[in-house]
Motif scaffolding. Structure first.
Motif, PDB file in Angstrom:
ATOM      1  N   LEU A 377       0.812  -1.225   0.000  1.00 54.80           N
ATOM      2  CA  LEU A 377       0.000   0.000   0.000  1.00 54.80           C
ATOM      3  C   LEU A 377       0.845   1.275   0.000  1.00 54.80           C
ATOM      4  CD1 LEU A 377      -2.998  -0.596   2.430  1.00 54.80           C
ATOM      5  CD2 LEU A 377      -3.049  -0.360  -0.053  1.00 54.80           C
ATOM      6  N   VAL A 378       2.043   1.185   0.531  1.00 57.17           N
ATOM      7  CA  VAL A 378       2.839   2.413   0.707  1.00 57.17           C
ATOM      8  C   VAL A 378       4.137   2.416  -0.090  1.00 57.17           C
ATOM      9  CG1 VAL A 378       1.891   2.974   2.976  1.00 57.17           C
ATOM     10  CG2 VAL A 378       3.873   1.466   2.831  1.00 57.17           C
ATOM     11  N   THR A 380       6.040   2.975  -3.349  1.00 58.79           N
ATOM     12  CA  THR A 380       5.647   3.803  -4.495  1.00 58.79           C
ATOM     13  C   THR A 380       5.690   3.038  -5.825  1.00 58.79           C
ATOM     14  OG1 THR A 380       7.906   4.629  -4.652  1.00 58.79           O
ATOM     15  CG2 THR A 380       6.338   5.982  -3.435  1.00 58.79           C
ATOM     16  N   ASP A 384      -0.598  -1.403  -6.045  1.00 60.67           N
ATOM     17  CA  ASP A 384      -1.629  -1.051  -5.058  1.00 60.67           C
ATOM     18  C   ASP A 384      -1.295   0.229  -4.293  1.00 60.67           C
ATOM     19  OD1 ASP A 384      -3.115  -3.363  -5.599  1.00 60.67           O
ATOM     20  OD2 ASP A 384      -1.819  -4.542  -4.294  1.00 60.67           O
ATOM     21  N   PHE A 385      -0.243   0.933  -4.731  1.00 59.53           N
ATOM     22  CA  PHE A 385       0.219   2.111  -3.979  1.00 59.53           C
ATOM     23  C   PHE A 385      -0.904   3.122  -3.750  1.00 59.53           C
ATOM     24  CE2 PHE A 385       1.923   6.531  -4.214  1.00 59.53           C
ATOM     25  CZ  PHE A 385       2.502   6.542  -2.956  1.00 59.53           C
ATOM     26  N   SER A 386      -0.986   3.594  -2.501  1.00 57.94           N
ATOM     27  CA  SER A 386      -1.974   4.606  -2.130  1.00 57.94           C
ATOM     28  C   SER A 386      -1.247   5.812  -1.533  1.00 57.94           C
ATOM     29  CB  SER A 386      -2.959   4.023  -1.105  1.00 57.94           C
ATOM     30  OG  SER A 386      -3.588   5.059  -0.395  1.00 57.94           O
ATOM     31  N   ALA A 387      -1.263   6.924  -2.266  1.00 56.80           N
ATOM     32  CA  ALA A 387      -0.605   8.141  -1.763  1.00 56.80           C
ATOM     33  C   ALA A 387      -1.239   8.570  -0.441  1.00 56.80           C
ATOM     34  CB  ALA A 387      -0.704   9.252  -2.794  1.00 56.80           C
ATOM     35  N   LYS A 388      -2.544   8.326  -0.328  1.00 55.99           N
ATOM     36  CA  LYS A 388      -3.250   8.709   0.897  1.00 55.99           C
ATOM     37  C   LYS A 388      -2.711   7.929   2.106  1.00 55.99           C
ATOM     38  CE  LYS A 388      -7.933   9.027   2.607  1.00 55.99           C
ATOM     39  NZ  LYS A 388      -9.222   8.389   2.532  1.00 55.99           N
ATOM     40  N   ALA A 389      -2.488   6.628   1.887  1.00 54.42           N
ATOM     41  CA  ALA A 389      -1.957   5.809   2.985  1.00 54.42           C
ATOM     42  C   ALA A 389      -0.555   6.258   3.368  1.00 54.42           C
ATOM     43  CB  ALA A 389      -1.950   4.331   2.572  1.00 54.42           C
TER      44      ALA A 389
END
Lengths: 452, 59
Positions: A377-378, A380, A384-389
């Protein structure tokens, strides 16, 4: 893991040495054997040779092996700062590292970090991903990622890191250990590679508030130590109930301007924990949170940019994408914004202290807004990368650096996936000892077992 | 800089490119747009100043 014959805490080890259960050199050799035989956690950048002469056992840190973020000048070696450069000699030794060694600590290793200390995770284009000892799928916070992994894995008793926007507290929270950011300026930054000097704070990662207090006391200059600790010795922090006597607490477990909503499970865990500890706590409103976070962001980017702009002009790829993005923005921020952030700092800090600590000794807030996320999730480069996470990791951190207040992150329990849930406690400037004492008392109620 | 409109992203991106180039940094258009996005987020907000004034009064 901590060597089989050795206790998992500094005070336990020192007691064993005092009783003659183990000698200083035996203790150090056992720790070095564990550290030298270990590379699965991918948290070590350099191993130091053991000393030819071991410190006298009367010294408060004799027998204690430490390893530090690779941002300090250490024993004739320049910091690598997560760039993956080869060994470079240095005549400097960071002031805090030297003090710890003067008090008997043995330097074992330099540890990985996010490149140039830019990053809320241990992702670094120059180094392999560090492994979280609690769960291999769980991310490791940054930028003092190697420090958190090494302490959590039992490879060393403690580690110095640096905290500019949460870089000690975020990794501690992801690895289930204690991350202590003292009042800004108490631990000297001499010999530490700067990121943003107005915000940089030398911090401590340890397995307990008691251990953090021992290291903090030993790392302070004599005058500062006398001011903070008075005549109290190593047992100044012992987790006894006396530390909680008369303490007034306030809390803010959610805030519209924090930048990330607090996950329901985290919120519930924090509320339940305060109830378990038995404290009545008043809600705190944290006015000005968005403004303080914005000012911290501006200062970090402008000062970081000033450090790296010249090398970027010579070679655009001299630093990785994450650190470069910060530097580029910093180069374009109007000087008036930076001047405003700096000039209003003292007044905002005074107002915050007067307002928040008028009827409370400590402020409790979340450490991370969400359960410790997976790497996918984190990272980059992940699909599945989430900038918000990723950005959420900073959301309860940056304003503390702007204000320069002492803060400590400590594990209070485990989430549904058995990953640590942590609380963050904040105090007035200079109240570092009381904060550590209170944290030690509070951690006695934590459901998280010591894993090392 | 005060003449740059933070609400107007293309104008801001052009300003970013000019600023970086003048400092010897050859950033791509995409990188300049990313910086512009950051600047929009960091630009002063009226509500934040109100927040600050409120805290000062309460203190």
């Amino acid at each position: 893991m901590t060597p089989a014959r050795l206790p998992s805490t500094i005070s336990g080890l020192r007691a064993l040495i005092a009783q003659g259960g183990v000698s200083v050199d035996e203790a150090i050799r056992a720790q070095a054997d564990v550290l030298n035989g270990e590379d699965r956690y991918r948290c070590i950048t350099h191993r130091f040779a053991l000393p030819k002469i071991y410190p006298a056992s009367r010294l408060p840190l004799a027998g204690v092996g430490l390893a530090h973020k690779d941002i300090f000048h250490m024993s004739g070696r320049s910091p690598d700062c997560g760039t993956g450069r080869s060994f470079r000699a240095s005549r400097k030794n960071a002031a805090t590292i030297k003090r710890l060694q003067d008090q008997g600590a043995t330097l074992l290793a330099a540890l990985t970090m996010a490149e140039h200390a830019c990053g809320a995770t241990g992702e670094n284009p120059n180094l392999p991903l560090p492994l979280n000892p609690i769960d291999p799928d769980a991310m490791v916070g940054g930028s003092s990622s190697g420090s958190a992994v090494a302490v959590a894995a039992g490879l060393c008793y403690g580690s110095l890191g640096s905290d500019t926007a949460g870089s000690v507290r975020i990794p501690a929270a992801t690895c289930g250990i204690v991350g202590f950011k003292p009042t800004r300026g108490l631990l000297r930054a001499a010999g530490v590679a700067p990121l943003a000097p107005s915000l940089d704070t030398v911090g401590i990662l340890a397995r307990s508030p008691e251990d953090a207090a021992i290291l903090f006391q030993c790392a302070l200059a004599r005058e500062t130590r006398l001011r903070i600790f008075g005549g109290q010795g190593g047992a100044a922090v012992d987790g006894s109930a006396g530390a909680a006597s008369g303490v007034r607490l306030c809390h803010a477990f959610s805030h519209k301007d924090a930048g990330a909503a607090v996950h329901g499970d985290i919120h519930e865990a924090l509320v339940c924990f305060l109830a378990t500890v038995g404290f009545e706590s008043m809600p705190a409103s944290l006015p000005c949170l968005a403004l303080m976070n914005r000012y911290a962001d501006i200062m970090l980017r402008v000062e970081m940019s000033a450090m790296h702009l010249r090398s970027l002009a010579c070679n655009f790829n001299s630093i990785g994408a994450g650190a470069r993005a910060l530097a580029l923005t910093g180069a374009c921020i109007p000087s008036a914004w930076y001047t405003e952030a700096l000039s209003r700092r003292a007044a905002i800090t005074r107002s915050f202290i007067d307002y928040t600590f008028a009827a409370a000794d400590f402020l409790a807030i979340p450490a991370l807004p969400d359960p410790v996320p997976d790497w996918r999730l984190v990272h980059t480069a992940s699909v599945d990368f989430s900038a918000k996470a990723l950005l959420g990791l900073f959301s309860w951190m940056r304003f503390v650096n702007y204000l320069g207040l002492p803060a400590i992150v400590l594990p209070i329990g485990l989430d549904r996936r058995a990953r640590p849930v942590s609380i963050q406690l904040i105090a007035r400037p200079g109240d570092d000892l009381r904060l550590l004492q209170f944290a030690a008392y509070v951690m006695g109620f934590s459901e998280q077992p010591l894993r090392v | 800089m005060s003449e740059v409109k933070y609400s107007h992203r293309p104008e801001l991106a052009a300003y970013v490119m000019w600023t970086l180039h003048s400092q010897g940094i050859q950033a791509t258009a995409a990188q300049c747009q990313a910086v512009a996005k950051d600047l929009v987020r960091l630009a002063p907000a009226r509500s934040a100043d109100h927040d600050s004034a409120a805290m000062t009064r309460q203190a």
